[in-house]
Design a protein around this motif. Sequence first.
Motif: not given
Length: 490
Positions: A4-10, A275-281, A434-436, A473-481
């Motif tokens: 389950f996912y929960r968007f939050r601002s910084v 997610g605060d305009k993509h600036k959050g997590a 987030g992307m930003r 055509g949407d937002i995806r994620r890639r793992e950071l090592m």
Amino acid sequence: MTEFYRFRSVCALLGMHSELERQTIFFAPPDDLNDPMEGFQDIVWEGDRTAWVNLFRDYVNCLHWSYHHVLVFGDDVPFEPCQVRGVPPWNAAPTAEAVRVSRLIWTRAQETAQIIQFAEKIAASGRKIRKPELTSYLRIIHVHALEAIRQTYIENGLVTEPDWFNTQPMSINLMMLAETLDQVQQLERVRQLGSERLFDGIFSVSENLFAQTALIYGYNNRAEGDSIAHLNKMRVFFYFPTLYVEQIGELLWPNWYAASFTKNPNNSSMWAHYGDKHKGACLIFEAEVTGDRETIALNRIVGSYARRGGTTEAVWDFEPMQFHEMQYQEKPGEVNFFEHMDNLPLRSLIDLWCTDENGNFSKSAGWLMFSGDESAWREQHWGAFDRNITFKTRDWEYEQEYRLVLSSLLRDSSDETARTLTYNFSSLKGIIFGMRMSDGDKLKIIEVIERKCWENNRTDFQFYQAYYSPDHGDIRRRELMIRIAGLDEK
């Protein structure tokens, strides 16, 4: 295990509330959620004579004590809408004299407004009455009840002058009363036409007219500003029927608070809104399975114990809380008010709402309709509550929302501390940046997680970076090592 996912601002994660450091999830009241339809209840009133008489008596009692508040504190203490219901019951006023005065007011209001006859006619119609119609009926009673309160106060030496009774708001109420009475006189003709929609429309028009009149009055008298005295008088003399109907739903179920999650972290609009305009997590939680439910263990108030001196101490413990899937529908389910009152002590429910002046039970009274089968009624009652807290219109279907809900008949969660609950760090599986989001904020989050991994001896925490996928055509994620330095050698 389900994620389950929960968007939050910084700001929420690292700012004043430090949700990441404290491992907290905040439960918000419906009024703070994004949809004004949150918690909306399609309440109807369909009951027998006893049910209607008791409702009108409750209205007169609430008006009496609200009038008393404004009379005593009118210039100094605001009368808030939430205080409409925060009054003593008519049969349990603070003193014997107050009980006597309350009974005198009710007797006079019955006579002047012909409340018993009015209740009998409404009950005999067998109609499902909704808020606009109920509010219009209460406006008829309102003027008579105010006069009954004023006259009783004067006769018993509680006031010596008619105070501010003869004010412009009162004159407007009288005008609105005349129009409402005229409408009521036309009800039988409309009923003969056989159009329920037309019947309901009359009262919707009435309430729209009242709202416009109130707005115009407020504009013409804006020089009085937001003075306490002015607002108090307006709320008691002018807006009270509306405030009462808005607050009466509290008698059905306890207050509830929600924390929102989703199973869809790929929607760009949700990243923008939550997610605060993509600036959050986006926090990734891993649910557990408790029976046939997906849950997460949260530290919450589970009871209390008495301490010396008469104070009580809350008892906190981890308990599984269910993820409720939102149901996206055209409209909410219908609830008959008289059959679902439960947010009262049993003795008060029976004395104030379920019995008539001779002690006979109302046929509309909750589980009594089920021939004493309380378990069947409770299953239906709480099923209606679950539908209410998980309802959203189809406009929000893209969110794929799930929510945790905090409510209890036994515990008060109005204080923010009681609804800021902590989770085990093991429940937090990972974080999507987030992307930003700035590199500085990412590093701060990584530092917090690094410390917690050390404290909990974890090596499996996952960090991801959100990105736009042209293929999907949407937002995806890639793992950071990202490796927590030295943890393997700890």
